[in-house]
Motif scaffolding. Structure first.
Motif, mmCIF file in Angstrom:
data_model
loop_
_atom_site.group_PDB
_atom_site.id
_atom_site.type_symbol
_atom_site.label_atom_id
_atom_site.label_comp_id
_atom_site.label_asym_id
_atom_site.label_seq_id
_atom_site.Cartn_x
_atom_site.Cartn_y
_atom_site.Cartn_z
ATOM 1 N N ASP A 7 0.851 -1.194 0.000
ATOM 2 C CA ASP A 7 0.000 0.000 0.000
ATOM 3 C C ASP A 7 0.882 1.238 0.000
ATOM 4 O OD1 ASP A 7 -2.458 -1.386 0.095
ATOM 5 O OD2 ASP A 7 -2.287 -1.616 2.258
ATOM 6 N N VAL A 8 0.563 2.160 -0.899
ATOM 7 C CA VAL A 8 1.316 3.405 -1.051
ATOM 8 C C VAL A 8 0.326 4.561 -0.931
ATOM 9 C CG1 VAL A 8 2.738 4.756 -2.650
ATOM 10 C CG2 VAL A 8 2.964 2.267 -2.588
ATOM 11 N N MET A 9 0.697 5.567 -0.141
ATOM 12 C CA MET A 9 -0.172 6.735 0.057
ATOM 13 C C MET A 9 0.611 8.015 -0.227
ATOM 14 S SD MET A 9 -3.136 5.627 1.005
ATOM 15 C CE MET A 9 -3.909 7.093 1.627
ATOM 16 N N PRO A 10 -0.101 9.060 -0.661
ATOM 17 C CA PRO A 10 0.581 10.354 -0.811
ATOM 18 C C PRO A 10 1.092 10.823 0.548
ATOM 19 C CG PRO A 10 -1.668 10.452 -1.682
ATOM 20 C CD PRO A 10 -1.508 9.139 -0.997
ATOM 21 N N LYS A 11 2.237 11.481 0.550
ATOM 22 C CA LYS A 11 2.743 12.053 1.796
ATOM 23 C C LYS A 11 1.707 13.055 2.321
ATOM 24 C CE LYS A 11 7.601 11.494 0.802
ATOM 25 N NZ LYS A 11 8.390 11.127 1.945
ATOM 26 N N PRO A 12 1.649 13.239 3.645
ATOM 27 C CA PRO A 12 0.631 14.126 4.217
ATOM 28 C C PRO A 12 0.644 15.550 3.662
ATOM 29 C CG PRO A 12 1.728 12.877 5.942
ATOM 30 C CD PRO A 12 2.471 12.601 4.662
ATOM 31 N N GLU A 13 1.822 16.041 3.288
ATOM 32 C CA GLU A 13 1.914 17.416 2.802
ATOM 33 C C GLU A 13 1.539 17.562 1.324
ATOM 34 O OE1 GLU A 13 6.088 15.608 2.743
ATOM 35 O OE2 GLU A 13 4.418 15.605 4.135
ATOM 36 N N ILE A 14 1.284 16.455 0.649
ATOM 37 C CA ILE A 14 0.930 16.481 -0.771
ATOM 38 C C ILE A 14 -0.583 16.596 -0.918
ATOM 39 C CG2 ILE A 14 0.970 15.139 -2.924
ATOM 40 C CD1 ILE A 14 3.712 16.208 -2.051
ATOM 41 N N LEU A 15 -1.034 17.497 -1.769
ATOM 42 C CA LEU A 15 -2.462 17.643 -2.029
ATOM 43 C C LEU A 15 -3.009 16.366 -2.655
ATOM 44 C CD1 LEU A 15 -2.569 21.269 -3.484
ATOM 45 C CD2 LEU A 15 -3.137 20.525 -1.167
ATOM 46 N N ASP A 16 -4.233 16.034 -2.317
ATOM 47 C CA ASP A 16 -4.877 14.818 -2.825
ATOM 48 C C ASP A 16 -6.241 15.191 -3.395
ATOM 49 O OD1 ASP A 16 -5.881 12.308 -3.331
ATOM 50 O OD2 ASP A 16 -5.875 11.641 -1.250
ATOM 51 N N PRO A 17 -6.294 15.679 -4.643
ATOM 52 C CA PRO A 17 -7.572 16.120 -5.204
ATOM 53 C C PRO A 17 -8.593 14.988 -5.332
ATOM 54 C CG PRO A 17 -5.823 16.256 -6.855
ATOM 55 C CD PRO A 17 -5.185 15.902 -5.551
ATOM 56 N N GLN A 18 -8.158 13.759 -5.607
ATOM 57 C CA GLN A 18 -9.099 12.642 -5.690
ATOM 58 C C GLN A 18 -9.727 12.367 -4.328
ATOM 59 O OE1 GLN A 18 -6.282 9.889 -7.528
ATOM 60 N NE2 GLN A 18 -7.739 9.660 -9.213
ATOM 61 N N GLY A 19 -8.912 12.394 -3.294
ATOM 62 C CA GLY A 19 -9.427 12.194 -1.943
ATOM 63 C C GLY A 19 -10.415 13.275 -1.561
ATOM 64 N N LYS A 20 -10.104 14.525 -1.900
ATOM 65 C CA LYS A 20 -11.020 15.628 -1.597
ATOM 66 C C LYS A 20 -12.343 15.464 -2.334
ATOM 67 C CE LYS A 20 -7.786 19.196 -0.213
ATOM 68 N NZ LYS A 20 -8.025 18.996 1.189
ATOM 69 N N ALA A 21 -12.299 15.034 -3.589
ATOM 70 C CA ALA A 21 -13.529 14.830 -4.364
ATOM 71 C C ALA A 21 -14.387 13.740 -3.721
ATOM 72 C CB ALA A 21 -13.192 14.479 -5.804
ATOM 73 N N VAL A 22 -13.758 12.663 -3.278
ATOM 74 C CA VAL A 22 -14.502 11.591 -2.622
ATOM 75 C C VAL A 22 -15.101 12.101 -1.317
ATOM 76 C CG1 VAL A 22 -14.287 9.337 -1.487
ATOM 77 C CG2 VAL A 22 -13.194 9.737 -3.697
ATOM 78 N N ALA A 23 -14.331 12.856 -0.545
ATOM 79 C CA ALA A 23 -14.820 13.386 0.736
ATOM 80 C C ALA A 23 -16.042 14.283 0.528
ATOM 81 C CB ALA A 23 -13.710 14.149 1.454
ATOM 82 N N ARG A 24 -16.041 15.068 -0.545
ATOM 83 C CA ARG A 24 -17.195 15.932 -0.827
ATOM 84 C C ARG A 24 -18.401 15.127 -1.310
ATOM 85 N NH1 ARG A 24 -13.135 19.111 -3.189
ATOM 86 N NH2 ARG A 24 -13.784 18.399 -5.248
ATOM 87 N N ALA A 25 -18.157 14.019 -2.000
ATOM 88 C CA ALA A 25 -19.254 13.222 -2.555
ATOM 89 C C ALA A 25 -19.955 12.356 -1.503
ATOM 90 C CB ALA A 25 -18.735 12.339 -3.681
ATOM 91 N N LEU A 26 -19.244 11.917 -0.489
ATOM 92 C CA LEU A 26 -19.834 11.014 0.495
ATOM 93 C C LEU A 26 -21.111 11.562 1.129
ATOM 94 C CD1 LEU A 26 -16.646 9.541 2.204
ATOM 95 C CD2 LEU A 26 -18.227 8.357 0.670
ATOM 96 N N PRO A 27 -21.128 12.805 1.637
ATOM 97 C CA PRO A 27 -22.374 13.323 2.232
ATOM 98 C C PRO A 27 -23.526 13.388 1.228
ATOM 99 C CG PRO A 27 -20.517 14.680 2.893
ATOM 100 C CD PRO A 27 -20.025 13.738 1.831
ATOM 101 N N ARG A 28 -23.214 13.671 -0.039
ATOM 102 C CA ARG A 28 -24.272 13.709 -1.052
ATOM 103 C C ARG A 28 -24.891 12.332 -1.263
ATOM 104 N NH1 ARG A 28 -20.427 17.046 -3.916
ATOM 105 N NH2 ARG A 28 -20.027 15.321 -5.352
ATOM 106 N N LEU A 29 -24.133 11.285 -0.931
ATOM 107 C CA LEU A 29 -24.639 9.916 -1.043
ATOM 108 C C LEU A 29 -25.263 9.424 0.267
ATOM 109 C CD1 LEU A 29 -21.649 8.387 -3.035
ATOM 110 C CD2 LEU A 29 -23.913 8.977 -3.918
ATOM 111 N N GLY A 30 -25.329 10.317 1.249
ATOM 112 C CA GLY A 30 -25.915 9.954 2.531
ATOM 113 C C GLY A 30 -24.951 9.250 3.469
ATOM 114 N N ILE A 31 -23.676 9.301 3.166
ATOM 115 C CA ILE A 31 -22.659 8.666 4.018
ATOM 116 C C ILE A 31 -21.985 9.765 4.820
ATOM 117 C CG2 ILE A 31 -20.569 7.253 4.041
ATOM 118 C CD1 ILE A 31 -21.519 6.188 1.261
#
Length: 86
Positions: A7-31
């Motif tokens: 498993d490989v993850m972006p370093k904490p200081e690196i922006l993660d636009p895909q992660g941000k998009a998922v985080a914004r979508a979850l509440p719209r899906l009721g999660i």
């Protein structure tokens, strides 16, 4: 036949636009209840025979030299895949 998971993850200081998009979508899906999401990569390496310490050492070397970009990513796990879902 054995399998190693890397498993490989972006370093904490690196922006993660895909992660941000998922985080914004979850509440719209009721999660609800998640404050942030980071998206990474998973590699599954199959080997003939059992996963030994030598196999894990080779997988760690592959993870740090080829499977990840050490400038922007961290290798967070190199382990035998036991088939158990966490």
């Amino acid at each position: 036949m054995g399998r190693v998971v890397v498993d490989v993850m972006p370093k904490p200081e690196i922006l993660d636009p895909q992660g941000k998009a998922v985080a914004r979508a979850l509440p719209r899906l009721g999660i609800e209840g998640f404050t942030s999401v980071r998206q990474g990569k998973r590699f599954e390496l199959e080997v003939e025979g059992p996963v030994t310490e030598a196999v894990l050492a080779a997988a760690r070397e592959a993870a740090t030299t080829m499977l990840s970009n050490p400038v922007i990513e961290d290798v967070v796990r190199v382990a035998e895949d036991t088939g158990v879902v966490a």
